[in-house]
Design a protein around this motif. Structure first.
Motif, PDB file in Angstrom:
ATOM      1  N   SER A  55      29.300   6.579  14.337  1.00 26.85           N
ATOM      2  CA  SER A  55      30.995   7.286  14.332  1.00 26.85           C
ATOM      3  C   SER A  55      30.801   8.309  14.782  1.00 26.85           C
ATOM      4  N   THR A  56      29.963   8.978  14.087  1.00 29.12           N
ATOM      5  CA  THR A  56      29.342  10.606  14.909  1.00 29.12           C
ATOM      6  C   THR A  56      29.412  10.597  15.785  1.00 29.12           C
ATOM      7  N   GLY A  57      28.360   9.878  16.784  1.00 25.36           N
ATOM      8  CA  GLY A  57      28.103   9.828  17.972  1.00 25.36           C
ATOM      9  C   GLY A  57      29.600   9.337  19.155  1.00 25.36           C
ATOM     10  N   LEU A  58      30.132   8.568  18.170  1.00 23.90           N
ATOM     11  CA  LEU A  58      31.774   8.437  19.190  1.00 23.90           C
ATOM     12  C   LEU A  58      32.489   9.606  18.890  1.00 23.90           C
ATOM     13  N   SER A  59      32.808  10.531  18.080  1.00 17.84           N
ATOM     14  CA  SER A  59      32.846  11.696  17.945  1.00 17.84           C
ATOM     15  C   SER A  59      32.409  13.273  19.555  1.00 17.84           C
ATOM     16  N   VAL A  60      30.885  12.946  18.768  1.00 13.62           N
ATOM     17  CA  VAL A  60      30.030  13.541  20.040  1.00 13.62           C
ATOM     18  C   VAL A  60      30.301  13.363  21.290  1.00 13.62           C
ATOM     19  N   PHE A  61      30.266  12.522  21.460  1.00 13.62           N
ATOM     20  CA  PHE A  61      30.794  11.481  23.139  1.00 13.62           C
ATOM     21  C   PHE A  61      31.577  12.024  24.020  1.00 13.62           C
ATOM     22  N   PHE A  62      32.755  12.110  22.902  1.00 18.12           N
ATOM     23  CA  PHE A  62      34.694  11.899  23.305  1.00 18.12           C
ATOM     24  C   PHE A  62      34.632  13.138  23.214  1.00 18.12           C
ATOM     25  N   ILE A  63      34.603  14.284  22.610  1.00 17.46           N
ATOM     26  CA  ILE A  63      35.088  15.587  22.649  1.00 17.46           C
ATOM     27  C   ILE A  63      34.883  16.086  23.512  1.00 17.46           C
ATOM     28  N   TYR A  78      22.915  16.046  17.999  1.00 18.53           N
ATOM     29  CA  TYR A  78      23.348  14.857  17.584  1.00 18.53           C
ATOM     30  C   TYR A  78      21.689  14.474  18.598  1.00 18.53           C
ATOM     31  N   LEU A  79      21.466  14.577  19.204  1.00 17.55           N
ATOM     32  CA  LEU A  79      19.794  13.949  19.586  1.00 17.55           C
ATOM     33  C   LEU A  79      19.072  14.162  18.844  1.00 17.55           C
ATOM     34  N   PHE A  80      18.940  15.186  18.295  1.00 20.28           N
ATOM     35  CA  PHE A  80      18.199  15.477  17.273  1.00 20.28           C
ATOM     36  C   PHE A  80      18.533  15.010  16.119  1.00 20.28           C
ATOM     37  N   ALA A  81      19.407  14.933  15.862  1.00 21.79           N
ATOM     38  CA  ALA A  81      19.488  14.128  14.669  1.00 21.79           C
ATOM     39  C   ALA A  81      18.818  12.029  14.839  1.00 21.79           C
ATOM     40  N   LEU A  82      19.291  11.500  15.731  1.00 25.01           N
ATOM     41  CA  LEU A  82      18.596  10.669  16.317  1.00 25.01           C
ATOM     42  C   LEU A  82      17.446  10.551  16.360  1.00 25.01           C
ATOM     43  N   LEU A  83      16.428  11.793  16.267  1.00 30.62           N
ATOM     44  CA  LEU A  83      15.521  11.849  17.139  1.00 30.62           C
ATOM     45  C   LEU A  83      14.661  11.964  14.978  1.00 30.62           C
ATOM     46  N   CYS A  84      15.809  12.830  13.997  1.00 28.10           N
ATOM     47  CA  CYS A  84      14.686  12.653  12.550  1.00 28.10           C
ATOM     48  C   CYS A  84      15.638  11.310  12.134  1.00 28.10           C
ATOM     49  N   LEU A  85      16.566  10.496  12.770  1.00 34.64           N
ATOM     50  CA  LEU A  85      16.856   9.181  11.850  1.00 34.64           C
ATOM     51  C   LEU A  85      15.645   8.430  12.560  1.00 34.64           C
ATOM     52  N   LEU A  86      14.802   8.446  13.563  1.00 33.96           N
ATOM     53  CA  LEU A  86      13.534   7.550  13.684  1.00 33.96           C
ATOM     54  C   LEU A  86      12.032   7.835  13.131  1.00 33.96           C
ATOM     55  N   ILE A  87      12.231   9.049  12.928  1.00 38.70           N
ATOM     56  CA  ILE A  87      10.949  10.009  12.221  1.00 38.70           C
ATOM     57  C   ILE A  87      11.542   9.056  10.538  1.00 38.70           C
ATOM     58  N   LEU A  88      13.034   9.138   9.639  1.00 40.62           N
ATOM     59  CA  LEU A  88      12.709   8.379   8.936  1.00 40.62           C
ATOM     60  C   LEU A  88      12.677   7.229   8.409  1.00 40.62           C
ATOM     61  N   VAL A  89      12.900   6.492   9.935  1.00 42.48           N
ATOM     62  CA  VAL A  89      12.495   4.841   9.607  1.00 42.48           C
ATOM     63  C   VAL A  89      11.289   4.663   9.808  1.00 42.48           C
ATOM     64  N   THR A  90      10.504   4.578  10.455  1.00 41.91           N
ATOM     65  CA  THR A  90       8.998   5.466  10.785  1.00 41.91           C
ATOM     66  C   THR A  90       7.906   5.918   9.582  1.00 41.91           C
ATOM     67  N   VAL A  91       8.460   6.080   8.392  1.00 47.45           N
ATOM     68  CA  VAL A  91       8.188   6.858   7.209  1.00 47.45           C
ATOM     69  C   VAL A  91       7.560   5.637   6.545  1.00 47.45           C
ATOM     70  N   LYS A  92       8.572   4.668   6.327  1.00 46.95           N
ATOM     71  CA  LYS A  92       9.050   3.264   5.673  1.00 46.95           C
ATOM     72  C   LYS A  92       9.650   2.624   5.958  1.00 46.95           C
TER      73      LYS A  92
END
Length: 188
Positions: A55-63, A78-92
């Motif tokens: 949902s945040t990506g929708l707003s980011v890319f169409f603002i 936003y891309l940094f946020a996605l990288l952080c999500l990837l780190i979160l997912v790979t932690v556990k």
């Protein structure tokens, strides 16, 4: 500052992008309401977190911003946020487990909170929807507070959802041309 004058008729693409941008705002509010309900039962899921990113990506890319460098800056956040999500997912492998067991990892959600805050602050600046400033300040503070062990009050989460709801309702009923403004003033 947002322009409320109609400068030229909107193209179909203009209308689609404004609707997608606002859909991201509406979805973020709906997800914040669901998160409040699930927070009480400790049932926040990975899927819910992923939907926040979408949902945040929708707003980011169409603002629509007059200054292109600000648009690029928001996309970098936003891309940094996605990288952080990837780190979160790979932690556990399961984001929720990581966040509940080690709240410090919630700091990896700060870029997402920053992107949401940027969007709401933009609306506050452009259209005087002042709840956007409140969200831009409180949301990252809540993430940081949780990360350092400050127990979040369920009422604070509910207040954020209510404030975001007020913000969202003020935004979605604006005429579509408000978001586009004067295209000749756009700076690439």
């Amino acid at each position: 500052m947002g322009d409320t004058q109609t400068f030229e008729s909107l193209t179909n693409w203009d209308k689609i992008t404004v609707i997608l941008y606002r859909a991201g705002i509406v979805l973020t509010w709906l997800l914040s309401c669901i998160a409040c309900i699930l927070w009480f039962s400790s049932g926040i899921t990975f899927s819910l977190i992923m939907l926040f990113y979408i949902s945040t990506g929708l707003s980011v890319f169409f603002i629509h911003l007059y200054i292109g460098s600000l648009t690029r800056f928001l996309k970098v956040i936003y891309l940094f946020a996605l990288l952080c999500l990837l780190i979160l997912v790979t932690v556990k492998g399961e984001t929720i487990t990581v966040l509940l067991e080690t709240p410090f990892y919630a700091l990896l959600l700060l870029p997402l909170a920053g992107a949401i805050g940027f969007i709401t602050a933009k609306e506050a600046f452009c259209f005087r929807i002042y709840e956007g400033y409140v969200i831009a300040i409180i949301l990252p503070l809540c993430v940081m507070g949780y990360a350092v062990g400050i127990a979040l009050s369920n009422w604070l989460l509910i207040c954020i959802a209510i404030i975001y709801g007020i913000f969202m309702f003020k935004k979605i009923f604006m005429p579509l041309h408000y978001d586009i403004g004067d295209k000749s003033a756009y700076i690439p």
